[in-house]
Design a protein around this motif. Sequence first.
Motif, PDB file in Angstrom:
ATOM      1  N   GLU A 102      65.225  16.014  24.331  1.00 46.11           N
ATOM      2  CA  GLU A 102      65.484  15.320  25.508  1.00 46.11           C
ATOM      3  C   GLU A 102      64.527  15.343  26.538  1.00 46.11           C
ATOM      4  O   GLU A 102      64.662  14.662  27.789  1.00 46.11           O
ATOM      5  CB  GLU A 102      66.764  16.139  26.015  1.00 46.11           C
ATOM      6  CG  GLU A 102      68.239  15.858  25.352  1.00 46.11           C
ATOM      7  CD  GLU A 102      68.245  16.630  24.064  1.00 46.11           C
ATOM      8  OE1 GLU A 102      68.864  16.513  23.138  1.00 46.11           O
ATOM      9  OE2 GLU A 102      67.723  17.788  24.230  1.00 46.11           O
ATOM     10  N   THR A 103      63.312  15.862  26.398  1.00 46.92           N
ATOM     11  CA  THR A 103      62.301  15.794  27.356  1.00 46.92           C
ATOM     12  C   THR A 103      61.361  14.858  27.155  1.00 46.92           C
ATOM     13  O   THR A 103      60.919  14.593  26.191  1.00 46.92           O
ATOM     14  CB  THR A 103      61.687  17.294  27.030  1.00 46.92           C
ATOM     15  OG1 THR A 103      62.441  18.432  27.323  1.00 46.92           O
ATOM     16  CG2 THR A 103      60.591  17.621  28.199  1.00 46.92           C
ATOM     17  N   ASN A 104      61.165  14.273  28.328  1.00 50.12           N
ATOM     18  CA  ASN A 104      60.151  13.033  28.399  1.00 50.12           C
ATOM     19  C   ASN A 104      59.134  13.548  29.707  1.00 50.12           C
ATOM     20  O   ASN A 104      59.799  13.843  30.541  1.00 50.12           O
ATOM     21  CB  ASN A 104      60.884  11.964  28.862  1.00 50.12           C
ATOM     22  CG  ASN A 104      61.033  11.043  27.365  1.00 50.12           C
ATOM     23  OD1 ASN A 104      60.276  10.545  26.768  1.00 50.12           O
ATOM     24  ND2 ASN A 104      62.340  11.218  27.128  1.00 50.12           N
ATOM     25  N   TYR A 105      57.922  13.284  29.084  1.00 54.22           N
ATOM     26  CA  TYR A 105      56.873  13.422  30.196  1.00 54.22           C
ATOM     27  C   TYR A 105      56.136  12.074  30.212  1.00 54.22           C
ATOM     28  O   TYR A 105      55.784  11.522  29.181  1.00 54.22           O
ATOM     29  CB  TYR A 105      55.957  14.478  29.974  1.00 54.22           C
ATOM     30  CG  TYR A 105      56.470  16.002  29.926  1.00 54.22           C
ATOM     31  CD1 TYR A 105      56.078  16.923  28.904  1.00 54.22           C
ATOM     32  CD2 TYR A 105      57.318  16.332  31.111  1.00 54.22           C
ATOM     33  CE1 TYR A 105      56.852  18.009  28.659  1.00 54.22           C
ATOM     34  CE2 TYR A 105      58.051  17.709  30.963  1.00 54.22           C
ATOM     35  CZ  TYR A 105      57.522  18.475  29.562  1.00 54.22           C
ATOM     36  OH  TYR A 105      58.089  19.713  29.694  1.00 54.22           O
ATOM     37  N   TRP A 106      55.629  11.732  31.641  1.00 56.85           N
ATOM     38  CA  TRP A 106      55.082  10.385  31.741  1.00 56.85           C
ATOM     39  C   TRP A 106      53.716  10.708  32.299  1.00 56.85           C
ATOM     40  O   TRP A 106      53.717  11.554  33.305  1.00 56.85           O
ATOM     41  CB  TRP A 106      55.800   9.538  32.410  1.00 56.85           C
ATOM     42  CG  TRP A 106      56.981   8.793  31.801  1.00 56.85           C
ATOM     43  CD1 TRP A 106      58.373   9.475  31.624  1.00 56.85           C
ATOM     44  CD2 TRP A 106      57.119   7.668  30.880  1.00 56.85           C
ATOM     45  NE1 TRP A 106      59.199   8.778  30.744  1.00 56.85           N
ATOM     46  CE2 TRP A 106      58.376   7.798  30.439  1.00 56.85           C
ATOM     47  CE3 TRP A 106      56.067   6.854  30.554  1.00 56.85           C
ATOM     48  CZ2 TRP A 106      58.632   6.764  29.306  1.00 56.85           C
ATOM     49  CZ3 TRP A 106      56.643   5.728  29.506  1.00 56.85           C
ATOM     50  CH2 TRP A 106      57.664   5.616  28.976  1.00 56.85           C
ATOM     51  N   GLY A 107      52.719   9.996  32.311  1.00 52.41           N
ATOM     52  CA  GLY A 107      51.594   9.875  33.111  1.00 52.41           C
ATOM     53  C   GLY A 107      51.793   8.897  34.265  1.00 52.41           C
ATOM     54  O   GLY A 107      52.520   8.145  34.282  1.00 52.41           O
ATOM     55  N   GLN A 108      50.519   8.722  35.244  1.00 53.17           N
ATOM     56  CA  GLN A 108      50.731   8.015  36.363  1.00 53.17           C
ATOM     57  C   GLN A 108      50.066   6.313  35.935  1.00 53.17           C
ATOM     58  O   GLN A 108      50.437   5.483  36.685  1.00 53.17           O
ATOM     59  CB  GLN A 108      49.857   8.626  37.309  1.00 53.17           C
ATOM     60  CG  GLN A 108      48.401   8.293  37.305  1.00 53.17           C
ATOM     61  CD  GLN A 108      47.799   8.659  36.143  1.00 53.17           C
ATOM     62  OE1 GLN A 108      48.330   9.791  35.325  1.00 53.17           O
ATOM     63  NE2 GLN A 108      46.521   8.299  35.875  1.00 53.17           N
ATOM     64  N   GLY A 109      49.550   6.177  34.765  1.00 53.03           N
ATOM     65  CA  GLY A 109      49.038   5.082  34.342  1.00 53.03           C
ATOM     66  C   GLY A 109      47.758   4.707  34.555  1.00 53.03           C
ATOM     67  O   GLY A 109      47.059   5.212  35.508  1.00 53.03           O
ATOM     68  N   THR A 110      47.153   3.713  33.828  1.00 49.92           N
ATOM     69  CA  THR A 110      45.839   3.330  33.961  1.00 49.92           C
ATOM     70  C   THR A 110      45.786   1.873  33.739  1.00 49.92           C
ATOM     71  O   THR A 110      46.333   1.264  32.788  1.00 49.92           O
ATOM     72  CB  THR A 110      44.942   4.033  32.915  1.00 49.92           C
ATOM     73  OG1 THR A 110      43.270   3.616  33.218  1.00 49.92           O
ATOM     74  CG2 THR A 110      45.322   3.671  31.500  1.00 49.92           C
ATOM     75  N   GLN A 111      45.363   0.990  34.778  1.00 50.07           N
ATOM     76  CA  GLN A 111      45.047  -0.308  34.700  1.00 50.07           C
ATOM     77  C   GLN A 111      44.300  -1.046  33.723  1.00 50.07           C
ATOM     78  O   GLN A 111      42.967  -0.644  33.876  1.00 50.07           O
ATOM     79  CB  GLN A 111      44.975  -0.784  36.096  1.00 50.07           C
ATOM     80  CG  GLN A 111      44.561  -2.314  36.322  1.00 50.07           C
ATOM     81  CD  GLN A 111      46.184  -3.022  36.336  1.00 50.07           C
ATOM     82  OE1 GLN A 111      46.964  -2.604  37.026  1.00 50.07           O
ATOM     83  NE2 GLN A 111      46.312  -3.977  35.239  1.00 50.07           N
ATOM     84  N   VAL A 112      44.567  -1.630  32.969  1.00 55.12           N
ATOM     85  CA  VAL A 112      43.645  -2.708  32.072  1.00 55.12           C
ATOM     86  C   VAL A 112      43.873  -4.054  32.541  1.00 55.12           C
ATOM     87  O   VAL A 112      44.912  -4.639  32.548  1.00 55.12           O
ATOM     88  CB  VAL A 112      44.114  -2.521  30.634  1.00 55.12           C
ATOM     89  CG1 VAL A 112      43.427  -3.590  29.581  1.00 55.12           C
ATOM     90  CG2 VAL A 112      43.981  -1.058  30.240  1.00 55.12           C
ATOM     91  N   ALA A 113      42.755  -4.630  32.725  1.00 56.65           N
ATOM     92  CA  ALA A 113      42.959  -6.154  33.043  1.00 56.65           C
ATOM     93  C   ALA A 113      41.786  -6.907  32.010  1.00 56.65           C
ATOM     94  O   ALA A 113      40.895  -6.470  32.017  1.00 56.65           O
ATOM     95  CB  ALA A 113      42.244  -6.435  34.684  1.00 56.65           C
TER      96      ALA A 113
END
Length: 116
Positions: A102-113
């Motif tokens: 039940e554990t989920n960790y997320w990063g803050q994201g990185t933008q790809v264009a």
Amino acid sequence: EVHLVESGGGLVQPGGSLRLSCVGSGFTLGNYAMSWVRQAPGKRLEWIADINFSGGSKTYVNSVRGRFTISRDNAKNTLYLQMNGLKPEDTAIYYCNAQRFETNYWGQGTQVAVSS
């Protein structure tokens, strides 16, 4: 404290390549199934690839299969996404996710264009 930090995003021309990295800290990444998820402007989150604990099993959404490769280095607590043949429709914020029960960790994201 648990952190997932993505890097490697940027602006690239169509047909180009990028390699995203996701470094985990505060937990043992090797104990988690890992995924890459993206969110294009104005659209919902889209799962694009995942990899099991050992790296021996990988799955991809159809739109990236054959162009993207997910991999992991558990000794470095790091997840990767090699992206080749990039298309404008790959433009999005890319997030890594770690999941165990039940554990989920997320990063803050990185933008790809992807644009010419």
